[in-house]
Scaffold this motif. Structure first.
Motif, PDB file in Angstrom:
ATOM      1  N   UNK A 195       0.824  -1.209   0.000  1.00  0.00           N
ATOM      2  CA  UNK A 195       0.000   0.000   0.000  1.00  0.00           C
ATOM      3  C   UNK A 195       0.855   1.253   0.000  1.00  0.00           C
ATOM      4  N   UNK A 196       1.937   1.203   0.753  1.00  0.00           N
ATOM      5  CA  UNK A 196       2.813   2.363   0.815  1.00  0.00           C
ATOM      6  C   UNK A 196       3.456   2.617  -0.541  1.00  0.00           C
ATOM      7  N   UNK A 197       3.802   1.523  -1.218  1.00  0.00           N
ATOM      8  CA  UNK A 197       4.382   1.688  -2.556  1.00  0.00           C
ATOM      9  C   UNK A 197       3.363   2.293  -3.514  1.00  0.00           C
ATOM     10  N   UNK A 198       2.138   1.782  -3.423  1.00  0.00           N
ATOM     11  CA  UNK A 198       1.076   2.270  -4.321  1.00  0.00           C
ATOM     12  C   UNK A 198       0.819   3.765  -4.086  1.00  0.00           C
ATOM     13  N   UNK A 199       0.793   4.139  -2.807  1.00  0.00           N
ATOM     14  CA  UNK A 199       0.457   5.530  -2.482  1.00  0.00           C
ATOM     15  C   UNK A 199       1.700   6.422  -2.328  1.00  0.00           C
ATOM     16  N   UNK A 200       2.849   5.803  -2.464  1.00  0.00           N
ATOM     17  CA  UNK A 200       4.134   6.519  -2.387  1.00  0.00           C
ATOM     18  C   UNK A 200       4.248   7.318  -1.085  1.00  0.00           C
ATOM     19  N   UNK A 201       4.173   6.601   0.012  1.00  0.00           N
ATOM     20  CA  UNK A 201       4.323   7.256   1.308  1.00  0.00           C
ATOM     21  C   UNK A 201       5.504   6.606   2.042  1.00  0.00           C
ATOM     22  N   UNK A 202       6.216   7.381   2.860  1.00  0.00           N
ATOM     23  CA  UNK A 202       7.259   6.768   3.681  1.00  0.00           C
ATOM     24  C   UNK A 202       6.607   5.950   4.795  1.00  0.00           C
ATOM     25  N   UNK A 203       7.234   4.843   5.132  1.00  0.00           N
ATOM     26  CA  UNK A 203       6.600   3.977   6.120  1.00  0.00           C
ATOM     27  C   UNK A 203       7.658   3.226   6.923  1.00  0.00           C
ATOM     28  N   UNK A 204       7.229   2.709   8.049  1.00  0.00           N
ATOM     29  CA  UNK A 204       8.121   1.863   8.848  1.00  0.00           C
ATOM     30  C   UNK A 204       7.269   0.789   9.514  1.00  0.00           C
ATOM     31  N   UNK A 205       7.923  -0.268   9.899  1.00  0.00           N
ATOM     32  CA  UNK A 205       7.208  -1.382  10.519  1.00  0.00           C
ATOM     33  C   UNK A 205       8.021  -1.854  11.724  1.00  0.00           C
ATOM     34  N   UNK A 206       7.363  -1.999  12.825  1.00  0.00           N
ATOM     35  CA  UNK A 206       8.091  -2.385  14.047  1.00  0.00           C
ATOM     36  C   UNK A 206       7.261  -3.397  14.827  1.00  0.00           C
ATOM     37  N   UNK A 207       7.940  -4.416  15.310  1.00  0.00           N
ATOM     38  CA  UNK A 207       7.253  -5.415  16.137  1.00  0.00           C
ATOM     39  C   UNK A 207       7.647  -5.139  17.591  1.00  0.00           C
ATOM     40  N   UNK A 208       6.624  -4.955  18.407  1.00  0.00           N
ATOM     41  CA  UNK A 208       6.847  -4.730  19.841  1.00  0.00           C
ATOM     42  C   UNK A 208       6.379  -5.942  20.602  1.00  0.00           C
ATOM     43  N   UNK A 209       6.916  -6.104  21.768  1.00  0.00           N
ATOM     44  CA  UNK A 209       6.413  -7.184  22.624  1.00  0.00           C
ATOM     45  C   UNK A 209       6.188  -6.603  24.014  1.00  0.00           C
ATOM     46  N   UNK A 210       5.011  -6.817  24.585  1.00  0.00           N
ATOM     47  CA  UNK A 210       4.756  -6.286  25.918  1.00  0.00           C
ATOM     48  C   UNK A 210       3.281  -6.296  26.241  1.00  0.00           C
ATOM     49  N   UNK A 211       2.964  -5.567  27.278  1.00  0.00           N
ATOM     50  CA  UNK A 211       1.558  -5.402  27.657  1.00  0.00           C
ATOM     51  C   UNK A 211       1.004  -4.308  26.747  1.00  0.00           C
ATOM     52  N   UNK A 212      -0.111  -4.518  26.042  1.00  0.00           N
ATOM     53  CA  UNK A 212      -0.561  -3.609  24.997  1.00  0.00           C
ATOM     54  C   UNK A 212      -0.643  -2.146  25.412  1.00  0.00           C
ATOM     55  N   UNK A 213      -1.306  -1.841  26.502  1.00  0.00           N
ATOM     56  CA  UNK A 213      -1.518  -0.431  26.842  1.00  0.00           C
ATOM     57  C   UNK A 213      -0.187   0.259  27.135  1.00  0.00           C
ATOM     58  N   UNK A 214       0.696  -0.441  27.857  1.00  0.00           N
ATOM     59  CA  UNK A 214       1.979   0.162  28.206  1.00  0.00           C
ATOM     60  C   UNK A 214       2.842   0.358  26.965  1.00  0.00           C
ATOM     61  N   UNK A 215       2.899  -0.662  26.190  1.00  0.00           N
ATOM     62  CA  UNK A 215       3.747  -0.599  24.988  1.00  0.00           C
ATOM     63  C   UNK A 215       3.276   0.508  24.062  1.00  0.00           C
ATOM     64  N   UNK A 216       1.980   0.626  23.918  1.00  0.00           N
ATOM     65  CA  UNK A 216       1.436   1.619  23.001  1.00  0.00           C
ATOM     66  C   UNK A 216       1.683   3.036  23.510  1.00  0.00           C
ATOM     67  N   UNK A 217       1.507   3.207  24.804  1.00  0.00           N
ATOM     68  CA  UNK A 217       1.714   4.540  25.370  1.00  0.00           C
ATOM     69  C   UNK A 217       3.162   4.978  25.174  1.00  0.00           C
ATOM     70  N   UNK A 218       4.060   4.059  25.360  1.00  0.00           N
ATOM     71  CA  UNK A 218       5.481   4.388  25.189  1.00  0.00           C
ATOM     72  C   UNK A 218       5.794   4.702  23.730  1.00  0.00           C
ATOM     73  N   UNK A 219       5.191   3.927  22.858  1.00  0.00           N
ATOM     74  CA  UNK A 219       5.543   4.047  21.440  1.00  0.00           C
ATOM     75  C   UNK A 219       4.932   5.260  20.772  1.00  0.00           C
TER      76      UNK A 219
END
Lengths: 270, 815
Positions: A87-111
């Motif tokens: 999708x990023x290629x089609x729409x020509x947008x910069x993108x990144x992908x990261x895999x986190x491991x942890x408790x969802x709410x905490x990990x998300x707040x930090x990220x």
């Protein structure tokens, strides 16, 4: 308000979510960051001696092995990355992908601390321990200061743009942002005022903001209840409803109810 | 009687005078100036038998009374029969119309619907309107706020039901400190501590009693979860059923409203009513199919599955349209169809296919009718030879006539050439009168070789090729010529031209007492005469123009004839037209090239010697003689054996040959000439080379009629005329052929001037007397032929041979 980084949070593969996020990133010319979260609760579960799962389609129980679970999570992450990549290629947008491991709410707040906009999908599948997305959304806004766009499947971000206005000066930045969006999209601005707010409407700053929008509808005297606000939004056919939670006169549970019951995307702002 | 060679017998009694040969018609006996005056329809000339057969055949309603119209091509059979059929068809009822519709119970077998005249198209248009209304109306219903709200409500109820079940279970679990987690493939339970799943190490450190307690709780919850998960598919089915019912309830009112009027209109037609009921049921059953696909769901062009166009709704709605295969809305009577190209598909119809993604697909709308469909209830005319030339057409036609049904079976599929899903359209009842047109040979062959033919084609309509020439036929024939001239927009013929064309009619019929009924030949002659008349800026066609047309046509096609004559005149081909020669006679042959007949003189020679009684036909020995020719030669042995020295064995060996003939010799028309050559050799009497002879012979020595007499006579006349007509030249023809002589004007003039002669003979004796100038001689009371007569000389020779044979036989006996 300039949006430079949009974060999509995912705990499973969701093509709809990725597409919505990519289109939004393209629209705002922002970078899209996909955060794929492996819920550590699941990994703990797999280590327990009685760990077993029931197939949702087969209704059969089977033992849950840690290695199998890790492999399944990796597969989900790969699928999400591939989808985002195409999708990023089609729409020509910069993108990144990261895999986190942890408790969802905490990990998300930090990220999401350094993000401008976090996307959450109402019906996005979440592998792991159940989390109330509505409360998570509210928590991200209040703690990290990032804006959260709470998306509903199949409902695009489109005018007219609505804003819940409590009549206080602190709501003016939100009003300004939504007015700018309405101007960008050449759409109508709908102000849902929770009080009579007549004195504020006469203020030059309010008048100036409202004039930026191509057209404006002002609805006053709306009770600060999720049901009333949603009814007014549906009546006006609003394509995006924005509300500020900072000094909002809306209690947290009403905000979460709006998120849960809205047919259109909800934009939560600090 | 003195039988010396010097006395020459000319037998004037055998000579045909010019008056006998004059076949001209006196224009004055024709009661008109030009054919422009003849406006009355000529009717049907000389075909009373055929017309009666046609009337009988078309009136017989029983099966099998189909017609075979036979006769040579160019007779005008087809136009005449079609005219008669069209006249008759105009007064008959217009047959039913037919349409194919989708068969809802089995879509591979489209259903045939019958309609009164003019109603099929109307029904098709009504169904098209119905489809258009559905196309607009139903998506509008599905697009309505009401539908969306109700559909979402159903979906929401399902989700809520499921969520409620999970929430309740989750709540119960949480009370026990257990969490319900979603795994990548399902659900699982885990013990919680401070809102997080207990890690395995901590769990391991728990007392056994605690562990068992947790495990027991988890087991109990798992049982509950199992029940819920097993219920979910049922809940979904229930939701889907409710959604279907919602769809149906919305579609029902739209469809029923649209069909109500049609059902009332066709209440008297149970088949159509039944079809409309099926349409209604199908529309309700497939209510989902009317929804327009979301843009995201639409496949790009070229990637569409078979049977689906870019508009999936339109593709689906095709099933409600009507394919009219027989439309009689413009018909004034029953149909008369002439199938010019009777291929299997053209006769019985076919099922076409569309190529989609490399597959061939079809449906009832691609059923194409054949000429049998169009002719159903009326008449179908087909050329028999073309019908038989196309594979399976004949078999198919017989099958259709036998079963009285038109069954569309695409040939490629029947042969296994095309292996794809196809249709078996419902057969349509067949009530047709088939008229085959063809040559007689074809009729007789079919009769002999195909046992079904006589069952299915019981009426033979045999067209006459000629009509008797008499005074009463002249005016009707002139009317026929007038009609042809009008049809061809030709100049009118003056009566001289009519008389000349009539004379040519006899010539074409090769019979002075007949007129040809070959319409195309006569029509060609008129058109060519018209050309020459217009070329001369004449206002009417005169006899001179007809004469010119005949001469020009002969000249155009006369290359081979002229070339052969030139070779004779140059001496390349040896044919004498004066002098005498023993054992040599001028025979006459007829050649056919490109449908054109022309004569050619041939030298025939004979040689004899003492032998075993065989007459050797060199043509047969060289395999250049046809069986009929060989038969003619074998008859000669019979003649010799029967007439001469009956008490003695025939002890000669004779050889007969057509000199300079390098092709097949057909027929026995030279057997008389061959016998003359043989007798000349045996009698040692020379034959006059100024004469030519044609005719077949029998064992009694009687001369029999032959074909192509005019061409043969004229061939020798042309050679003689080119060399100089001496007054002694002529042709001997069988007396039975006199009526067939219709000589060209030029030859007739020379006969009138005694420069060329025609002789009619009945016996070989008369022929030999003309050829040799000697009397043939008859047996006297003593049983012997007069000495010096031809027969006497022949018998003496044969007797000598017999004595030699006997002496030889006796000599051999002594040794």
């Amino acid at each position: 308000m300039r949006i430079e980084r949009i974060v999509l949070f995912g705990q499973a593969f969701s093509e709809g979510g990725a597409e919505a996020a990519a289109e939004l990133a393209a629209r705002f010319e922002a970078k899209l960051a996909y955060l794929f979260l492996e819920d550590v609760n699941l990994l703990r579960l797999a280590g327990l001696p009685f760990a077993s799962e029931i197939g949702i389609d087969t209704a059969c129980w089977r033992d849950l092995e840690l290695s199998d679970l890790q492999r399944s999570l990796r597969t989900l992450a790969n699928q999400a990355e591939e989808t985002l990549s195409s999708m990023a290629q089609r729409l020509r947008i910069p993108w990144s992908f990261q895999v986190l491991r942890g408790i969802p709410s905490q990990a998300l707040l930090e990220a999401t601390c350094s993000s401008d906009l976090v996307l959450l999908l109402r019906s996005q599948p979440r592998v792991g321990i159940p989390t109330r997305t509505e409360s998570l959304a509210r928590e991200i806004v209040s703690r990290s200061g990032a804006a959260v766009l709470y998306l509903t499947d199949g409902a695009p971000v489109q005018p007219p743009f609505g804003v819940v206005f409590s009549g206080t000066a602190s709501d003016l930045p939100t009003l300004r942002l939504v007015a700018a969006l309405a101007s960008d999209f050449a759409g109508k601005l709908v102000v849902l005022s929770l009080g009579s707010g007549e004195e504020v409407f006469r203020e030059p700053e309010f008048q100036q903001v409202v004039q930026e929008a191509p057209a404006t509808t002002l609805l006053t005297g709306i009770a600060p209840k999720a049901r009333r606000i949603l009814a007014a939004a549906t009546h006006e056919g609003i394509g995006l409803l924005a509300l500020s939670i900072g000094d909002s006169s809306l209690p947290p549970e009403e905000i979460e109810s709006i998120c849960a019951g809205a047919l259109c995307p909800i934009l939560l702002l600090p | 009687m003195d039988y010396s060679r010097k006395q020459v017998l000319m037998r004037p009694d055998l000579r045909l005078d010019a008056k006998t040969l004059d076949r001209r018609i006196d224009p004055r006996c024709l009661p008109f100036e030009t054919t422009a005056e003849l406006i009355e329809s000529p009717g049907v000339l000389g075909q009373a038998r055929a017309m009666e057969a046609v009337r009988f055949g078309v009136s017989m309603e029983q099966p099998g009374y189909n017609l075979f119209i036979m006769g040579p091509s160019g007779m005008g059979k087809r136009s005449l029969v079609l005219r008669l059929l069209e006249e008759r068809a105009a007064g008959e009822a217009v047959p039913r119309e037919w349409a194919y519709v989708f068969a809802f119970e089995n879509e591979r077998c489209p259903k045939a619907l019958a309609f009164p005249s003019g109603k099929a198209r109307e029904f098709a248009e009504e169904m098209d309107r119905f489809v258009e209304d559905l196309r607009v109306g139903i998506p509008a219903v599905f697009d309505s706020d009401e539908y969306r709200a109700r559909a979402q409500d159903i979906e929401q109820r399902f989700h809520e039901r499921r969520e409620q079940a999970f929430t309740e279970l989750r709540g119960r679990a949480q009370k026990d400190g257990i969490a319900l987690l979603q795994t990548p493939a399902g659900f699982a339970f885990a013990p919680l501590k401070n809102g997080e799943v207990l890690d395995p190490e901590t769990f391991a450190k728990l007392p056994d009693e605690e562990k068992e307690k947790i495990q027991s709780k988890v087991s109990s919850l798992q049982e509950e979860l199992t029940k819920i998960v097993r219920e979910i598919p049922k809940w979904r089915r229930e939701a889907q059923a409710r959604l279907r019912e919602l769809n149906r309830s919305l579609v029902r009112s739209t469809v029923s409203n649209l069909l109500e009027e049609l059902k009332a209109k066709y209440a008297q037609n149970p088949t159509i009513c039944s079809h409309l009921e099926s349409v209604e049921k199908d529309a309700l059953k497939n209510a989902e199919s009317f929804r327009l696909p979301k843009e995201a769901d639409a496949l790009p062009p070229g990637m569409l599955p078979p049977g689906m166009g870019p508009d999936a709704v339109e593709a689906f709605l095709r099933r409600y349209r009507v394919n009219v295969v027989v439309d009689q809305s413009d018909a004034k009577g029953c149909p008369v169809v002439l199938e010019e190209n009777p291929t299997f598909s053209n006769l019985f119809g076919t099922v076409e296919h569309l190529a989609q993604m490399g597959a061939l697909v079809t449906d009832f709308s691609l059923i194409r009718p054949g000429s049998l469909h169009r002719a159903n209830g009326g008449y179908l005319a087909v050329d028999a030879l073309r019908l038989l030339s196309h594979p399976f057409s004949w078999e198919g036609l017989k099958r259709a006539l036998r079963s009285r049904q038109i069954r569309i079976e695409p040939l490629a599929e029947a042969l296994g050439i095309l292996s794809t899903v196809s249709l078996e359209p419902e057969p349509i009842p067949l009530d047709v009168k088939v008229i085959l047109l063809g040559e007689r040979t074809l009729y007789y062959l079919l009769h002999e070789l195909d046992p079904e033919f006589s069952e299915l084609f019981k009426v033979a309509v045999d067209f006459e090729e000629e009509v008797d020439r008499n005074d009463s036929i002249l005016v009707p024939y002139a009317r026929f010529l007038a009609e042809e001239a009008r049809k061809g927009k030709l100049l009118p013929l003056d009566r001289g031209a009519v008389a000349r064309v009539l004379e040519e009619g006899s010539r074409i019929a090769a019979d002075a007492k007949k007129l040809s009924l070959r319409g195309r030949t006569m029509s060609d002659l008129l058109q060519e005469a018209d050309f020459w008349a217009r070329d001369a800026s004449a206002q009417t066609i005169s006899a001179a123009h007809v004469e010119k047309a005949i001469a020009a046509a002969e000249a155009r096609s006369g290359r081979i004839r002229e070339h052969l004559r030139e070779e004779v005149l140059r001496g390349t081909l040896l044919v004498d037209s004066d002098g005498e020669s023993i054992g040599q006679v001028n025979g006459l042959a007829v050649l056919e090239a490109g449908g054109l007949l022309f004569g050619h003189p041939n030298r025939i020679t004979a040689r004899v010697r003492f032998g075993s009684g065989k007459v050797v036909d060199i043509e047969r020995e060289a395999k250049l003689g046809s069986p009929i020719h060989s038969k003619g030669v074998l008859i000669l042995s019979g003649f010799l054996a029967g007439r001469y020295v009956p008490e003695e064995p025939l002890s000669l060996t004779a050889t007969l040959v057509f000199e300079q003939s390098y092709g097949m010799v057909e027929g026995d028309s030279a057997s008389c000439a061959e016998l003359c050559a043989l007798l000349s050799t045996l009698a040692e009497v020379p034959i006059r080379q100024s004469l030519a002879i044609t005719g077949s012979i029998n064992q009694k020595g009687e001369v029999q009629a032959i074909g192509g007499v005019n061409e043969k006579v004229e061939a020798f006349f042309e050679v003689c005329r080119a060399r100089t007509l001496s007054g002694s030249q002529g042709v001997i023809v069988p007396a039975a052929n006199v009526d067939h002589l219709v000589p060209r004007r030029e030859m007739l003039e020379k006969v009138e001037q005694n420069l060329f002669h025609l002789y009619a003979v009945r016996t070989i004796d008369e022929a030999m007397e003309l050829l040799t100038g000697l009397p043939a001689g008859e047996r006297g009371p003593d049983g012997r032929y007069p000495e010096g007569s031809i027969n006497g000389r022949v018998e003496r020779k044969l007797l000598n041979f017999a004595r030699k044979a006997r002496a030889l036989s006796a000599g051999e006996g002594k040794t």
